[in-house]
Design a protein around this motif. Sequence first.
Motif, PDB file in Angstrom:
ATOM      1  N   THR A 140     -32.280   4.078 -92.056  1.00 20.12           N
ATOM      2  CA  THR A 140     -31.001   3.651 -91.490  1.00 20.12           C
ATOM      3  C   THR A 140     -30.090   4.870 -91.377  1.00 20.12           C
ATOM      4  OG1 THR A 140     -31.279   1.548 -92.665  1.00 20.12           O
ATOM      5  CG2 THR A 140     -29.124   1.974 -91.700  1.00 20.12           C
ATOM      6  N   ARG A 149     -36.331  -0.265 -86.633  1.00 15.71           N
ATOM      7  CA  ARG A 149     -35.342   0.275 -87.582  1.00 15.71           C
ATOM      8  C   ARG A 149     -35.226   1.784 -87.432  1.00 15.71           C
ATOM      9  NH1 ARG A 149     -37.890  -2.911 -91.401  1.00 15.71           N
ATOM     10  NH2 ARG A 149     -38.679  -1.099 -92.550  1.00 15.71           N
ATOM     11  N   GLY A 153     -28.023  -0.150 -89.101  1.00  8.99           N
ATOM     12  CA  GLY A 153     -28.436  -1.382 -89.754  1.00  8.99           C
ATOM     13  C   GLY A 153     -27.425  -1.767 -90.817  1.00  8.99           C
TER      14      GLY A 153
END
Length: 535
Positions: free
Chosen positions: A529, A358, A517
């Motif tokens: 993100t 991520r 994301g």
Amino acid sequence: MGQPTPAPKDRDWWRSAVIYQVYVRSFADGDGDGTGDLAGVRGRLSYLAELGVDALWFSPWYQSPMKDGGYDVADYRAIDPAFGTLAEAEKLIAEARELGIRTIVDIVPNHVSDQHPWFRAALAAGPGSPERELFHFRPGRGPDGELPPNDWPSQFVGSTEPVWTRLADGDWYLHLFTPEQPDLDWTHPAVRQEHEDILRFWFERGVAGVRIDSAALLAKDPALPDLAAHPEPHPFVDRDELHDVYRSWRTVADAYDGVFVGEVWLPDAERFARYLRPDELHTAFNFSFLSCPWDADRLRASIDTTLAEHAPVGAPATWVLCNHDVTRTVTRYGREDTGFDFAAKAFGTPTDLALGTRRARAAALLSLALPGAVYLYQGEELGLPEAEIPVDRIQDPMYFRSRGADPGRDGCRVPLPWAAGLPHAGFGSQQEPWLPQPADWTSYAVDRQQDDPDSMLTLYREAIAARPLFGCGPLTWLPTPEGVLAFARAEGMTCVVNLGSAPLRLPERSRLLLASGLLDDKGRLPQDTAAWLRS
């Protein structure tokens, strides 16, 4: 054979380019012997064109005994037989250029291989000979010359090995890296002339630029004093006489519209900027950003410092998340310590790969939105993690010279996975690759990612394609909550990265172009993100 002179609009391509680092040995195996080669790269040029990169930087592809991954060069004008031939390299350079992709080669000026003709001649000629004047040969200290000439430390992190090796004839020779990499003496005119000739050789073959390895180490204090007794100025790092070398190199590059990028690790911003003056190197790697932890304040400080370092000399910044020497981004960002300290990254360090992925996706959008050039190391676009290499398969001398204290760099050099259903993930044929691939490598294969809209490969392709929307203008920071980075660029473009603990509501009247994301069910940007917005 010379490269066509680019149109004026192309001459500044390097200021905002996306440059892809090819570690040939691990990119693609064209002849099926387990080692990557130029045929493999030529066969994948369409992949690189689809990725959208502007240039390829090749780690050393020269003839070498490979005692240090090719950074021990025996012949700068020959391709190592494991990789192919000079004729193939020329074809590769030309074919890439037809696809709009330039080529950057890697020059290693601090040292050569102990198999280089110059060093072999120096060994044969004996003490006091002209051949030994090309290197740093010295008598030892002590009653019988049994002690090294000085106390200089090795440039391999964690190594306690000496940087001097004694020969049977009593002379010692200097090698800041391995004994198989003797340092050249840059006060000798022949050393300077040879390297300028090497630059011309490759520019004549169409390369667009040169990356300079260990660019701040070439010059040594002629007295070779002990470091402990003479710490300032440093006897072999960032010496003033280096700048005369690079000014001379610049005249060579300018004749071909060539560019330089220097590997310059220096903590002093003012001295770093000296290498980027208009008559020296064009760019230098930004190690501050590469080694920065995943922390909003630290990242902003690194970005500000980088831009401030480059501003006085008008040079573009470079942004690097990973290369062939450091822990892969997905793994580094998935650890408790997200900074870069290779010696502290022992085997078995706990890693959360989902978290690291991520963050790596968000970091990709952050780096590609910043003003300047971006360097992308092969496999980063696939989200590859660091591989843990069995001890009996490790090849990196860094591991051995530190007696295992440093895990070495092989973990980021594992051959790429291309096709999930083929042996060795499509890297080559039935022959096992030179470094073993992890069992789950097929899950990262190109053929599994290329049509997946949520894959790392798709994210990189879309981001590189959209990157020109940010223009060439400066960066303006925007007010944000704690733990959030947001900045505006040209044409109403904004990059937002949420490193905070709470979801972030995006600005109204802005259009989401790309996100690393999914937004949450309330349209907010989750933690770790990034998003690109346009007003």
